[in-house]
Write a protein that holds these residues in place. Structure first.
Motif, PDB file in Angstrom:
ATOM      1  N   THR A 411       0.809  -1.216   0.000  1.00 20.02           N
ATOM      2  CA  THR A 411       0.000   0.000   0.000  1.00 20.02           C
ATOM      3  C   THR A 411       0.847   1.273   0.000  1.00 20.02           C
ATOM      4  O   THR A 411       0.300   2.375  -0.061  1.00 20.02           O
ATOM      5  CB  THR A 411      -0.920   0.023   1.236  1.00 20.02           C
ATOM      6  OG1 THR A 411      -0.132  -0.079   2.435  1.00 20.02           O
ATOM      7  CG2 THR A 411      -1.914  -1.127   1.175  1.00 20.02           C
ATOM      8  N   GLY A 412       2.164   1.122   0.085  1.00 16.81           N
ATOM      9  CA  GLY A 412       3.044   2.280   0.059  1.00 16.81           C
ATOM     10  C   GLY A 412       3.173   3.007   1.377  1.00 16.81           C
ATOM     11  O   GLY A 412       3.782   4.083   1.452  1.00 16.81           O
ATOM     12  N   ARG A 413       2.629   2.436   2.458  1.00 17.45           N
ATOM     13  CA  ARG A 413       2.729   3.082   3.766  1.00 17.45           C
ATOM     14  C   ARG A 413       4.106   2.893   4.390  1.00 17.45           C
ATOM     15  O   ARG A 413       4.453   3.596   5.337  1.00 17.45           O
ATOM     16  CB  ARG A 413       1.650   2.526   4.698  1.00 17.45           C
ATOM     17  CG  ARG A 413       0.232   2.847   4.255  1.00 17.45           C
ATOM     18  CD  ARG A 413      -0.806   2.182   5.153  1.00 17.45           C
ATOM     19  NE  ARG A 413      -0.644   2.554   6.546  1.00 17.45           N
ATOM     20  CZ  ARG A 413      -1.385   2.055   7.537  1.00 17.45           C
ATOM     21  NH1 ARG A 413      -2.326   1.161   7.263  1.00 17.45           N
ATOM     22  NH2 ARG A 413      -1.196   2.433   8.785  1.00 17.45           N
ATOM     23  N   TRP A 414       4.851   1.907   3.894  1.00 11.99           N
ATOM     24  CA  TRP A 414       6.201   1.654   4.397  1.00 11.99           C
ATOM     25  C   TRP A 414       7.155   1.560   3.227  1.00 11.99           C
ATOM     26  O   TRP A 414       6.906   0.847   2.252  1.00 11.99           O
ATOM     27  CB  TRP A 414       6.228   0.366   5.217  1.00 11.99           C
ATOM     28  CG  TRP A 414       7.621  -0.059   5.616  1.00 11.99           C
ATOM     29  CD1 TRP A 414       8.574   0.711   6.183  1.00 11.99           C
ATOM     30  CD2 TRP A 414       8.194  -1.363   5.461  1.00 11.99           C
ATOM     31  NE1 TRP A 414       9.724  -0.020   6.402  1.00 11.99           N
ATOM     32  CE2 TRP A 414       9.512  -1.299   5.981  1.00 11.99           C
ATOM     33  CE3 TRP A 414       7.739  -2.582   4.959  1.00 11.99           C
ATOM     34  CZ2 TRP A 414      10.371  -2.413   5.992  1.00 11.99           C
ATOM     35  CZ3 TRP A 414       8.584  -3.689   4.979  1.00 11.99           C
ATOM     36  CH2 TRP A 414       9.875  -3.588   5.485  1.00 11.99           C
ATOM     37  N   ASP A 415       8.258   2.292   3.321  1.00 14.18           N
ATOM     38  CA  ASP A 415       9.291   2.248   2.294  1.00 14.18           C
ATOM     39  C   ASP A 415      10.507   1.525   2.851  1.00 14.18           C
ATOM     40  O   ASP A 415      11.298   2.096   3.606  1.00 14.18           O
ATOM     41  CB  ASP A 415       9.680   3.669   1.874  1.00 14.18           C
ATOM     42  CG  ASP A 415      10.726   3.674   0.761  1.00 14.18           C
ATOM     43  OD1 ASP A 415      11.062   2.577   0.252  1.00 14.18           O
ATOM     44  OD2 ASP A 415      11.205   4.764   0.402  1.00 14.18           O
TER      45      ASP A 415
END
Length: 501
Positions: A411-415
């Motif tokens: 979901t792109g909440r963590w890189d």
């Protein structure tokens, strides 16, 4: 390709600045280097504790062919270790999985994860102390101890481990290093000698079951699943490196390296020992039938002579002591990491650090709770239940962490690339494999098996993992709903008036 670069803030001031950016101040003694962190991870996973504890159960499940479970478990658990290494390279904080889930998902999920983790770790500590009590009793009396004696010996190991931990992190390093030396002798040294000079069977035996299927339920598949369930016990504990991150220098680089190196070295050592001891049995049929509970000592005595029994038992006991010490170390840090956010009962006491920079109350509390679990060992044939109980909770916690990482990655909440360890595109594939493996193994470990319970055991002992951890989960959810401990995080002493990066 994966990459692990040292960040610009690689000194002690940089470690403290990174810690401050997460809302905490340096309270523990940052006196561990990469080797020391690796040592704690190695001693916690412990080839001796892992393989010596499950060898008999594995052989009873599928015969000598159980050894092929070891490389399967190693490869699959390595994917979990890689996910943990990614997270620890970005969030090197005491509390480990609690801290990661908090930043990936939120405070509620973090509290629940931390609660289950503490319950699982305490169960693991009980199991290691109980299993080590067998070797302590054997060393003292020269004979396998009775059920009650083994429980008392396990309690003695817990008391010894607590005493070592209360001395501080620097003296602890010497005990852990002694354990690694003992591991090297008991696993690598003896394994090589057995394999090269005292092998009693051909390698073809490693593909046979020797009628073990009659014990495991009549099919190779059921026996294979049982062996896979107990085999997972040999690859738990790598997360100990993440719990001592705040005592490790250049933690963003050292911690993930320690996690991966300890897992690989232990895995290869376990493989060597499993193959060597299995091929050196003089009477493998007796091991498969369950007549020999400890197949390792007879193999060593047959190979080297009766004189070798007591020295060998002493070496194995040192390895167990180091494992108990290491497990107590990381549980104490896990409790400290949660208590400073004021989300545990008695947090004001549990977060205190003494003059040696040791969370003494957390250490004492964990030891007392683990000692209560030794009562399960009053039935000497309950070792299978204890191992399943000690490992079951960990796989559920691993699954929560890996699933949280996968969800926030997608979901792109963590890189993940913001950490020092960079797996690139391979990180997603590794994460997916880890989640699939953990779903399977969590169910497999929890699956009720009469074979792993004492003969004639009541139903609740057969269903011990499901019953106990379901009750714990319900209790945790009820406490979370009623007491709302997650709300205290933002107003705790750690975060009050701070800007959290």
């Amino acid at each position: 390709m994966s990459d692990l670069r040292s960040p610009a803030i690689g000194n002690s001031n940089g470690d403290e600045s990174l810690l401050a950016s997460h809302g905490y101040r340096q309270e523990l003694d940052r006196g561990l280097n990469l080797w020391s962190s690796f040592s704690v991870g190695f001693a916690t996973i412990s080839p001796v504790v892992g393989i010596y504890s499950v060898m008999s159960l594995g052989a009873m499940s599928v015969g000598p062919s159980w050894v092929w479970i070891v490389p399967v478990c190693l490869l699959l658990q390595l994917t979990v270790a890689l996910v943990y290494a990614e997270l620890s390279s970005q969030f090197p904080l005491a509390g480990g999985c609690y801290q990661w889930v908090r930043r990936l998902i939120g405070d509620r999920a973090a509290w629940f994860t931390g609660f289950l983790y503490l319950a699982s770790a305490l169960a693991s500590l009980t199991t290691v102390a109980y299993l080590g009590g067998f070797w302590l009793g054997l060393l003292v009396t020269g004979e396998p101890p009775s059920a009650n004696a083994q429980v008392l010996c396990g309690a003695a190991l817990l008391a010894l481990g607590l005493g070592v931990n209360l001395l501080g992190i620097n003296p602890l390093k010497y005990f852990v290093n002694a354990g690694i030396f003992a591991e090297a002798i008991a696993s690598i040294g003896i394994g090589v000698l057995l394999l090269l000079f005292f092998r009693n069977h051909s390698f073809e035996m490693l593909f046979s079951s020797l009628n073990a299927l009659e014990v495991s339920g009549g099919t190779y598949w059921s026996g294979f699943l049982t062996a896979l369930a107990v085999g997972g016990w040999a690859f738990l504990g790598f997360d100990a490196c993440s719990q001592i991150s705040e005592e490790t220098t250049d933690a963003r680089v050292s911690t993930p390296r320690a996690i991966l190196r300890s897992m690989l070295v232990v895995g290869l050592t376990v493989m060597l020992t499993a193959f060597a001891v299995t091929l050196s049995y003089k009477d493998p049929a007796a091991v498969v039938s369950g007549q020999i509970i400890d197949p390792v000592t007879p193999a060593v005595v047959d190979a080297f002579g009766a004189w070798a029994e007591q020295p060998f038992v002493a070496i194995v006991l040192v390895a167990f002591v180091a494992c108990v010490v290491s497990v107590q170390t990381y549980i104490g840090r896990a409790i400290f990491g949660m208590a400073r956010d004021e989300i545990l009962p008695g947090s004001a006491l549990l977060r205190r650090v003494d003059k040696r920079k040791v969370p003494m109350a957390a250490m004492v509390c964990s030891t007392l709770l683990a000692s209560l679990g030794l009562a399960l060992g009053l039935n000497a044939t309950a070792v299978g239940t204890l191992i399943a109980f000690g490992s079951g909770g960990f796989f559920f916690v691993f699954l929560i962490v890996a699933a949280s990482a996968l969800y926030t990655r997608l979901t792109g909440r963590w890189d993940p690339d913001k950490g020092a360890l960079k797996l690139g595109r391979k990180g997603l594939l590794v994460n997916v494999i880890a989640v699939v493996w953990l779903v399977f193994e969590a169910i497999n470990v929890a699956w009720p098996r009469e074979m792993l319970a004492p003969p004639g055991a009541p139903w609740f002992q057969v269903w011990a993992v499901v019953v106990v951890f379901s009750a714990l989960a319900l209790f945790g959810l009820a406490y979370l709903f009623i007491a709302k401990p997650h709300r205290r995080i933002a107003t705790s002493l750690s975060f009050a008036g701070r800007a959290v990066g």
